[in-house]
Design a protein around this motif. Structure first.
Motif, PDB file in Angstrom:
ATOM      1  N   HIS A 122      12.620 -25.112  -3.886  1.00 50.67           N
ATOM      2  CA  HIS A 122      13.535 -25.418  -4.986  1.00 50.67           C
ATOM      3  C   HIS A 122      14.815 -26.059  -4.438  1.00 50.67           C
ATOM      4  CE1 HIS A 122      10.970 -22.392  -6.945  1.00 50.67           C
ATOM      5  NE2 HIS A 122      11.332 -22.974  -8.084  1.00 50.67           N
ATOM      6  N   SER A 145      19.173 -28.058  -8.660  1.00 51.33           N
ATOM      7  CA  SER A 145      18.331 -28.200  -9.856  1.00 51.33           C
ATOM      8  C   SER A 145      17.928 -26.862 -10.474  1.00 51.33           C
ATOM      9  CB  SER A 145      17.060 -28.978  -9.498  1.00 51.33           C
ATOM     10  OG  SER A 145      17.393 -30.241  -8.993  1.00 51.33           O
ATOM     11  N   LEU A 146      18.531 -25.774 -10.065  1.00 48.40           N
ATOM     12  CA  LEU A 146      18.145 -24.452 -10.566  1.00 48.40           C
ATOM     13  C   LEU A 146      18.680 -24.215 -11.971  1.00 48.40           C
ATOM     14  CD1 LEU A 146      18.888 -22.302  -7.373  1.00 48.40           C
ATOM     15  CD2 LEU A 146      16.707 -23.317  -8.080  1.00 48.40           C
ATOM     16  N   ASN A 147      17.884 -23.506 -12.775  1.00 48.73           N
ATOM     17  CA  ASN A 147      18.398 -23.090 -14.087  1.00 48.73           C
ATOM     18  C   ASN A 147      19.282 -21.858 -13.896  1.00 48.73           C
ATOM     19  OD1 ASN A 147      16.770 -20.701 -14.116  1.00 48.73           O
ATOM     20  ND2 ASN A 147      15.049 -21.856 -14.987  1.00 48.73           N
ATOM     21  N   ASP A 148      19.854 -21.339 -14.969  1.00 52.04           N
ATOM     22  CA  ASP A 148      20.810 -20.238 -14.854  1.00 52.04           C
ATOM     23  C   ASP A 148      20.202 -18.992 -14.214  1.00 52.04           C
ATOM     24  OD1 ASP A 148      22.772 -21.818 -15.952  1.00 52.04           O
ATOM     25  OD2 ASP A 148      22.628 -20.935 -17.969  1.00 52.04           O
ATOM     26  N   ALA A 149      19.002 -18.615 -14.638  1.00 49.56           N
ATOM     27  CA  ALA A 149      18.354 -17.411 -14.092  1.00 49.56           C
ATOM     28  C   ALA A 149      18.025 -17.606 -12.610  1.00 49.56           C
ATOM     29  CB  ALA A 149      17.092 -17.083 -14.883  1.00 49.56           C
ATOM     30  N   GLN A 150      17.540 -18.774 -12.257  1.00 49.15           N
ATOM     31  CA  GLN A 150      17.237 -19.059 -10.856  1.00 49.15           C
ATOM     32  C   GLN A 150      18.511 -19.057 -10.010  1.00 49.15           C
ATOM     33  OE1 GLN A 150      15.287 -22.807 -11.639  1.00 49.15           O
ATOM     34  NE2 GLN A 150      13.275 -21.957 -11.075  1.00 49.15           N
ATOM     35  N   ARG A 151      19.569 -19.643 -10.546  1.00 48.21           N
ATOM     36  CA  ARG A 151      20.838 -19.707  -9.816  1.00 48.21           C
ATOM     37  C   ARG A 151      21.389 -18.306  -9.572  1.00 48.21           C
ATOM     38  NH1 ARG A 151      23.131 -22.651 -13.091  1.00 48.21           N
ATOM     39  NH2 ARG A 151      22.244 -24.580 -12.346  1.00 48.21           N
ATOM     40  N   HIS A 176      10.374 -18.921  -8.882  1.00 45.93           N
ATOM     41  CA  HIS A 176       9.433 -19.350  -9.925  1.00 45.93           C
ATOM     42  C   HIS A 176       9.511 -18.436 -11.142  1.00 45.93           C
ATOM     43  CE1 HIS A 176       7.559 -22.515  -7.645  1.00 45.93           C
ATOM     44  NE2 HIS A 176       7.331 -21.695  -6.639  1.00 45.93           N
TER      45      HIS A 176
END
Length: 196
Positions: free
Chosen positions: A7, A11-17, A53
């Motif tokens: 990743h 480019s991470l979404n909020d939950a990933q970040r 993921h």
């Protein structure tokens, strides 16, 4: 060759970040591993990238791993012996390489490391190794080979490890088996360099 691209932190979404920052600022971000479990480009390495993921599952999974590694009552060498036995059993190169480094820093004997890499419980241990090593590895081996049901040795092993120790060893085996499968699924190769 990796089966999926790591990743990109940008480019991470909020939950990933949120999970990314949790991993970078948690107990894994120690002086021996500046920046935490990331590479030179700031991407998560090993099993941690795969956790992005599904942050809803990855976050509690990484917290379990952190608890096992940094809060468990198991002796550090015993913990690493169990991890290396799991890595040897599953032929998981990433776990083997990463945890052999930890084992060496803890002063584990090379003969012990070699036995565990071959998925064998050592016949003897160096002086100073905690007395729980033999029962912990015996329990782990029984779990890895599916020999728990109606095993007459289980009560002896529980007694030798104590209820907390037996619980922690069994959880350690399950956690690292999960990671071994995920590392294989996502084609994660061992880290490069002495401090990867």
């Amino acid at each position: 060759m990796p089966r999926s691209e790591p990743h990109d932190p940008a480019s991470l979404n909020d939950a990933q970040r949120a999970l990314y920052h949790e991993l970078r600022s948690g107990p894994r971000a120690d002086p021996a591993r500046p920046g935490g479990p990331v590479d030179a480009d700031g991407r998560l390495t090993g099993p941690f990238d795969a956790m992005l993921h599904s942050p809803a599952v990855g976050a509690p999974l990484q917290r379990l791993g952190a608890a096992l590694r940094y809060e468990s009552g198991l002796d550090d060498q015993v913990r690493e012996m169990v991890v290396l036995l799991v890595a040897g059993h599953h032929d998981c190169a990433y776990e083997r390489v990463a945890h052999e480094r930890i084992a060496r820093r803890l002063g584990m004997a090379e003969e012990t490391i070699a036995s565990l890499a071959a998925a064998r419980v050592p016949e003897a241990f160096a002086d100073g190794v905690d007395h729980t090593a033999a029962p912990a590895l015996e329990l782990a081996e029984r779990m890895l080979t599916g020999r728990l049901r109606d095993d007459p040795r289980l009560e002896d092993l529980r007694r030798a490890l104590g209820p907390a120790g037996a619980f922690e060893v069994s959880t350690l085996v399950g956690y690292y088996q999960t990671l071994a499968h995920q590392l294989a699924l996502f084609g994660v190769e061992p880290p490069d360099g002495p401090e990867a």
